[in-house]
Design a protein around this motif. Sequence first.
Motif, mmCIF file in Angstrom:
data_model
loop_
_atom_site.group_PDB
_atom_site.id
_atom_site.type_symbol
_atom_site.label_atom_id
_atom_site.label_comp_id
_atom_site.label_asym_id
_atom_site.label_seq_id
_atom_site.Cartn_x
_atom_site.Cartn_y
_atom_site.Cartn_z
ATOM 1 N N ILE A 1 12.221 2.416 6.887
ATOM 2 C CA ILE A 1 13.141 1.327 7.220
ATOM 3 C C ILE A 1 14.336 1.882 7.994
ATOM 4 C CG2 ILE A 1 14.811 -0.288 6.220
ATOM 5 C CD1 ILE A 1 12.693 -0.681 3.921
ATOM 6 N N ALA A 2 14.946 2.915 7.455
ATOM 7 C CA ALA A 2 16.125 3.507 8.098
ATOM 8 C C ALA A 2 15.801 4.039 9.491
ATOM 9 C CB ALA A 2 16.702 4.615 7.216
ATOM 10 N N ALA A 3 14.627 4.634 9.643
ATOM 11 C CA ALA A 3 14.250 5.192 10.943
ATOM 12 C C ALA A 3 13.938 4.105 11.965
ATOM 13 C CB ALA A 3 13.035 6.110 10.777
ATOM 14 N N ALA A 4 13.416 2.982 11.518
ATOM 15 C CA ALA A 4 12.978 1.935 12.442
ATOM 16 C C ALA A 4 14.102 1.014 12.898
ATOM 17 C CB ALA A 4 11.877 1.101 11.793
ATOM 18 N N LEU A 5 15.159 0.924 12.124
ATOM 19 C CA LEU A 5 16.214 -0.034 12.449
ATOM 20 C C LEU A 5 17.298 0.572 13.329
ATOM 21 C CD1 LEU A 5 16.744 -1.816 9.009
ATOM 22 C CD2 LEU A 5 15.674 -2.757 11.074
ATOM 23 N N PRO A 6 17.608 -0.091 14.419
ATOM 24 C CA PRO A 6 18.769 0.357 15.194
ATOM 25 C C PRO A 6 20.028 0.111 14.372
ATOM 26 C CG PRO A 6 17.910 -1.705 16.091
ATOM 27 C CD PRO A 6 16.975 -1.276 15.004
ATOM 28 N N LEU A 7 21.046 0.861 14.640
ATOM 29 C CA LEU A 7 22.300 0.776 13.896
ATOM 30 C C LEU A 7 22.816 -0.664 13.798
ATOM 31 C CD1 LEU A 7 24.511 2.302 12.411
ATOM 32 C CD2 LEU A 7 25.631 2.686 14.608
ATOM 33 N N LYS A 8 22.683 -1.425 14.864
ATOM 34 C CA LYS A 8 23.223 -2.793 14.863
ATOM 35 C C LYS A 8 22.494 -3.716 13.882
ATOM 36 C CE LYS A 8 22.471 -5.560 18.418
ATOM 37 N NZ LYS A 8 22.495 -6.068 19.789
ATOM 38 N N LEU A 9 21.320 -3.309 13.365
ATOM 39 C CA LEU A 9 20.595 -4.125 12.382
ATOM 40 C C LEU A 9 20.737 -3.619 10.947
ATOM 41 C CD1 LEU A 9 17.256 -5.090 14.190
ATOM 42 C CD2 LEU A 9 19.321 -6.467 13.856
ATOM 43 N N LEU B 1 19.029 -2.290 -4.112
ATOM 44 C CA LEU B 1 20.091 -2.570 -3.141
ATOM 45 C C LEU B 1 20.925 -1.320 -2.877
ATOM 46 C CD1 LEU B 1 21.282 -6.105 -4.313
ATOM 47 C CD2 LEU B 1 20.020 -5.557 -2.217
ATOM 48 N N GLU B 2 21.209 -0.580 -3.931
ATOM 49 C CA GLU B 2 21.980 0.650 -3.772
ATOM 50 C C GLU B 2 21.233 1.665 -2.907
ATOM 51 O OE1 GLU B 2 24.252 3.990 -6.528
ATOM 52 O OE2 GLU B 2 22.830 2.619 -7.468
ATOM 53 N N MET B 3 19.929 1.811 -3.146
ATOM 54 C CA MET B 3 19.123 2.738 -2.339
ATOM 55 C C MET B 3 19.142 2.334 -0.861
ATOM 56 S SD MET B 3 15.741 3.472 -4.646
ATOM 57 C CE MET B 3 15.014 4.500 -3.376
ATOM 58 N N ILE B 4 18.977 1.047 -0.620
ATOM 59 C CA ILE B 4 18.966 0.550 0.758
ATOM 60 C C ILE B 4 20.337 0.747 1.399
ATOM 61 C CG2 ILE B 4 18.775 -1.555 2.159
ATOM 62 C CD1 ILE B 4 16.584 -2.450 0.075
ATOM 63 N N ARG B 5 21.386 0.442 0.650
ATOM 64 C CA ARG B 5 22.751 0.611 1.169
ATOM 65 C C ARG B 5 23.003 2.050 1.588
ATOM 66 N NH1 ARG B 5 27.672 2.090 -0.933
ATOM 67 N NH2 ARG B 5 26.981 2.100 -3.082
ATOM 68 N N HIS B 6 22.592 2.980 0.752
ATOM 69 C CA HIS B 6 22.804 4.399 1.073
ATOM 70 C C HIS B 6 21.949 4.828 2.263
ATOM 71 C CE1 HIS B 6 25.603 5.447 -2.061
ATOM 72 N NE2 HIS B 6 24.837 4.844 -2.954
ATOM 73 N N ALA B 7 20.691 4.400 2.290
ATOM 74 C CA ALA B 7 19.796 4.790 3.382
ATOM 75 C C ALA B 7 20.285 4.264 4.722
ATOM 76 C CB ALA B 7 18.384 4.292 3.105
ATOM 77 N N GLU C 1 0.837 -1.209 0.000
ATOM 78 C CA GLU C 1 0.000 0.000 0.000
ATOM 79 C C GLU C 1 0.866 1.251 0.000
ATOM 80 O OE1 GLU C 1 -3.064 0.241 2.987
ATOM 81 O OE2 GLU C 1 -3.601 -1.869 2.654
ATOM 82 N N LEU C 2 1.906 1.230 0.801
ATOM 83 C CA LEU C 2 2.812 2.369 0.870
ATOM 84 C C LEU C 2 3.471 2.618 -0.480
ATOM 85 C CD1 LEU C 2 4.217 4.541 2.579
ATOM 86 C CD2 LEU C 2 5.882 2.810 3.252
ATOM 87 N N LEU C 3 3.852 1.562 -1.153
ATOM 88 C CA LEU C 3 4.507 1.699 -2.458
ATOM 89 C C LEU C 3 3.577 2.261 -3.523
ATOM 90 C CD1 LEU C 3 6.641 -1.558 -2.512
ATOM 91 C CD2 LEU C 3 7.433 0.789 -2.138
ATOM 92 N N ASP C 4 2.271 2.124 -3.330
ATOM 93 C CA ASP C 4 1.293 2.679 -4.266
ATOM 94 C C ASP C 4 1.097 4.181 -4.088
ATOM 95 O OD1 ASP C 4 0.814 0.342 -5.639
ATOM 96 O OD2 ASP C 4 -0.903 -0.232 -4.401
ATOM 97 N N GLU C 5 1.557 4.723 -2.979
ATOM 98 C CA GLU C 5 1.419 6.156 -2.708
ATOM 99 C C GLU C 5 2.446 6.956 -3.504
ATOM 100 O OE1 GLU C 5 1.775 7.064 1.438
ATOM 101 O OE2 GLU C 5 0.240 5.597 2.011
ATOM 102 N N PRO C 6 2.138 8.243 -3.744
ATOM 103 C CA PRO C 6 3.163 9.096 -4.352
ATOM 104 C C PRO C 6 4.394 9.124 -3.426
ATOM 105 C CG PRO C 6 1.035 10.223 -4.317
ATOM 106 C CD PRO C 6 0.884 8.952 -3.525
ATOM 107 N N ASP C 7 5.559 8.992 -4.010
ATOM 108 C CA ASP C 7 6.808 8.939 -3.251
ATOM 109 C C ASP C 7 6.835 7.785 -2.251
ATOM 110 O OD1 ASP C 7 7.845 11.239 -4.532
ATOM 111 O OD2 ASP C 7 6.761 12.529 -3.125
ATOM 112 N N GLY C 8 6.060 6.746 -2.514
ATOM 113 C CA GLY C 8 5.961 5.617 -1.597
ATOM 114 C C GLY C 8 7.278 4.895 -1.386
ATOM 115 N N LEU C 9 8.049 4.761 -2.450
ATOM 116 C CA LEU C 9 9.341 4.078 -2.314
ATOM 117 C C LEU C 9 10.267 4.857 -1.392
ATOM 118 C CD1 LEU C 9 11.377 1.903 -3.008
ATOM 119 C CD2 LEU C 9 11.922 3.171 -5.096
ATOM 120 N N ASP C 10 10.353 6.159 -1.600
ATOM 121 C CA ASP C 10 11.197 6.984 -0.739
ATOM 122 C C ASP C 10 10.715 6.935 0.716
ATOM 123 O OD1 ASP C 10 12.860 7.756 -2.823
ATOM 124 O OD2 ASP C 10 11.625 9.503 -3.308
ATOM 125 N N LYS C 11 9.396 6.951 0.893
ATOM 126 C CA LYS C 11 8.841 6.872 2.248
ATOM 127 C C LYS C 11 9.181 5.531 2.894
ATOM 128 C CE LYS C 11 4.858 9.853 1.329
ATOM 129 N NZ LYS C 11 3.385 9.868 1.138
#
Length: 134
Positions: free
Chosen positions: A72-80, A106-112, A57-67
Amino acid sequence: MISHHAALVYTMVLVSASDREMPDIELRQIGEIIRGLPVFADYDSSTLPQTTAACAELLDEPDGLDKAVAMIAAALPLKLHETAYALACDIAAADGRVPVEEMRMLEMIRHALDIDRLSAAAIERGARARFTKL
């Protein structure tokens, strides 16, 4: 805000769906990861369909991928962070091919997740080794 479990699931779903296909082998790999890895030991796997649906559902929203990537980046502690990247690489490698869309994801995730290039290369090589067939 999503849980760290949801963030890891979102990460795997993003990679699998990035080429507009979610092959059975990648879906099975997501299930195996959730059943087998210690980070999911306290995860209620009955919530997996709702989590994947929320991601879609999130991916269907405008800018859903970026969101989604930001969530993901906000929810994960550094150790994960490296764990999440390793899971993403495992999903990408599961079907024996990594199309350009999956490489870009993968590149987007790596950078985030601020995974340095050397660590990323090691994680990617490990995934390639685990999923190599004769």
